[in-house]
Scaffold this motif. Structure first.
Motif, PDB file in Angstrom:
ATOM      1  N   GLU A   9      12.300  28.713 -80.688  1.00  0.00           N
ATOM      2  CA  GLU A   9      11.099  28.864 -79.594  1.00  0.00           C
ATOM      3  C   GLU A   9      10.933  27.803 -78.698  1.00  0.00           C
ATOM      4  O   GLU A   9      10.621  27.849 -77.629  1.00  0.00           O
ATOM      5  CB  GLU A   9       9.773  29.125 -80.193  1.00  0.00           C
TER       6      GLU A   9
ATOM      7  N   ASP B 149       8.785  26.362 -84.147  1.00  0.00           N
ATOM      8  CA  ASP B 149      10.093  27.026 -84.510  1.00  0.00           C
ATOM      9  C   ASP B 149      10.892  26.456 -83.251  1.00  0.00           C
ATOM     10  O   ASP B 149      10.639  26.468 -82.114  1.00  0.00           O
ATOM     11  CB  ASP B 149       9.849  28.581 -84.226  1.00  0.00           C
TER      12      ASP B 149
ATOM     13  N   GLU C  29      13.565  27.951 -76.067  1.00  0.00           N
ATOM     14  CA  GLU C  29      13.124  29.150 -75.148  1.00  0.00           C
ATOM     15  C   GLU C  29      12.346  28.581 -74.197  1.00  0.00           C
ATOM     16  O   GLU C  29      12.362  29.202 -73.056  1.00  0.00           O
ATOM     17  CB  GLU C  29      12.731  30.366 -75.929  1.00  0.00           C
ATOM     18  N   ASN C  30      11.295  27.946 -74.593  1.00  0.00           N
ATOM     19  CA  ASN C  30      10.190  27.444 -73.838  1.00  0.00           C
ATOM     20  C   ASN C  30      10.893  26.478 -72.625  1.00  0.00           C
ATOM     21  O   ASN C  30      10.382  26.468 -71.730  1.00  0.00           O
ATOM     22  CB  ASN C  30       9.306  27.004 -74.309  1.00  0.00           C
TER      23      ASN C  30
END
Length: 512
Positions: A197, A194, A200-201
């Motif tokens: 994601e 994703d 975000e990481n």
């Protein structure tokens, strides 16, 4: 680009007109409906014309200025044209409306809820003063961090969050960095990750490093008496690899340095343990080129010992350099991200190991590993073993056969000894690169060869009732028990805010 049919085609037509070749394109409306990444190869004159044409039609993004979010209630008179007059004020200020909420049959029939994105934050005071002179206002939220912006400006939000981690870098650098981050998201999206994601990481990496530095820094510390007059310290920082510190009567020596962002924290910690006299620190030995193992080496004035291959990996800014996975974009971009977020300061005072293998000479072999250099720490004899390159090209292991001390870098890690927060951080690198090893099969072979060497050393040390101490790249100093890694001793927790010691960079410069 505007979110309408034909917009993408219009950009492609301009690039084609000047014979530009599109090498990469990435657009995902789910992430940001207005932003498309193009990588184009063209002659210098054609490049100028393409840029000029795209900028003329308002397509070319040349900066990522911070955007503020403003949310407020405004109470409008209940008469025709009231909303129109109010919107005139908003439009003239250059603000973009993100949402409006009004219903004259609702609980607050006179109240309009307004959300604005404002690129030019200098106009906010004038806008509010103008509105206050004509309307009753209630300010609900004002944010300049990017947290409150909606997903119609996703990359602007991301850029504002990245500014926290990249310091004083200019707009051009930020634009290029955002392009690199988009590239890693594109690659991972193709591997069914994703993209949100992924972003975000990436941010979590920077957030973890910033959150655990300064007064929130801590470390787990093992102290091992090797001989009566020689002590080995193992420092496990909050994130990244271990730092090993030998204290001997004649000198002090480090093996690996941790991240650059932790440099002052590590200095304070060394002071706490009575190791802060850097006139006694003589050398640093580097296991490999990852930022969490050598990223503070350049902060120390002493010689850093490494091999030519490790130096090349640092210079190429790709941890996959020299491996079978050399062209992997994930490895290359991750290296840029972690080097930037962790304030990578590679060694500048360098001593390269003799390149004896180039001429076919080998001092000797330890199991599967050629010995390429020999040295002393105090009165201990050490060997530098050339690794196979499973974790990283150019990696070096350090071995003291007599006392059974092995420093295998990240080729051997006691994962069970890692705290949950360290495990969570380490998983981020695995996610963003798919594997922390540049050659997974070779890494297995390398680990098996090291385990065989440890068994061999244990057999020789058994008559002295000793075992090989495995000084892992992450986690506790360990020994083999029944073929499994077990922590050799307990650790104590060092906490920066409780140490009562603080050293500033100016003091260190005077010391050095």
């Amino acid at each position: 680009m505007p979110d309408r049919p034909g917009a993408l085609h219009r950009a492609a037509e301009i690039i084609k007109r000047y014979e530009g070749n599109i090498n990469r394109i990435q657009y995902d409306r789910r992430i940001d409906r207005h932003t498309v990444f193009f990588e184009v190869t063209a002659g210098s004159r054609a490049y100028e014309k393409i840029s000029e044409e795209l900028e003329k039609i308002g397509y070319l993004q040349t900066s990522l200025k911070p955007v503020a979010f403003l949310k407020f209630h405004v109470y409008l008179p209940n008469c025709p044209g009231a909303l129109f007059d109010f919107l005139n004020s908003i439009t003239s200020s250059g603000a973009n409306i993100t949402f409006l909420d009004f219903d004259d049959r609702g609980q607050h029939p006179e109240r309009l809820v307004v959300g604005l994105n404002i690129e030019n934050t200098s106009v906010i005071d004038n806008l509010l003063n103008r509105l206050k002179s004509g309307y009753r206002l209630e300010i609900l939220e004002y944010d300049t961090t990017g947290e409150a912006l909606d997903d119609t400006v996703f990359y602007l939000r991301l850029a504002q969050k990245l500014r926290v981690f990249i310091g004083n870098a200019g707009e051009a650098f930020l634009m290029r960095f955002l392009y690199d981050i988009n590239h890693i998201a594109q690659e991972l999206s193709n591997l069914q990750k994703d993209p949100i994601e992924v972003f975000e990481n990436i941010l979590k990496v920077g957030e973890c490093l910033n959150r655990t530095s300064g007064e929130n820094f801590y470390a787990d510390v093992q102290r091992v008496k090797i001989k009566d007059d020689l002590e080995l310290f193992c420092f496990q920082p909050p994130c990244g690899g271990n730092i090993y510190f030998f204290d001997t009567p004649s000198e002090r020596v480090m093996i690996d340095t941790g991240y650059g962002i932790y440099y002052l924290d590590v200095v304070n910690m060394l002071q706490h343990y009575g190791l802060g006299d850097f006139s006694r620190l003589k050398r640093i030995y580097i296991t490999h080129a990852d930022a969490d193992h050598c990223g503070a080496a350049g902060c120390f004035s002493v010689l850093s010992y490494l091999n030519r291959e490790t130096l090349l990996v640092m210079q190429e800014t790709s941890r996959a350099y020299g491996s079978s996975n050399q062209e992997c974009i994930l490895e290359e971009v991750y290296t840029k991200i972690i080097n930037l977020f962790s304030r990578f300061t590679p060694p500048s005072n360098i001593a390269l190991f003799p390149e004896i293998l180039q001429s076919g000479e080998i001092i000797k072999k330890r199991g599967s590993f050629p010995v390429i250099f020999q040295f002393k720490i105090g009165n201990l004899n050490f060997e530098a073993l050339e690794g196979l390159g499973g974790h990283m090209y150019g990696e070096i292991f350090y071995l003291c056969p007599e006392e059974g001390l092995l420093f295998p870098g990240d080729a051997i890690i006691n994962f069970k000894s890692l705290s949950p927060d360290r495990t969570e951080y380490n998983v981020l690198a695995d996610y963003l690169m798919m594997s922390v090893n540049v050659d997974s099969e070779l890494a297995k072979e390398e680990r098996n060869a090291l385990m065989s060497l440890i068994f061999e050393i244990d057999e020789k040390l058994a008559r002295r009732n000793k075992k090989c101490l495995i000084c892992c790249g992450h986690g506790s100093i360990s020994v083999l028990e029944g073929g499994k890694l077990v922590a050799y001793s307990s650790s104590e927790r060092y906490v920066a805010k409780q140490s009562g010691i603080s050293v500033c960079r100016e003091d260190l410069d005077k010391n050095n």
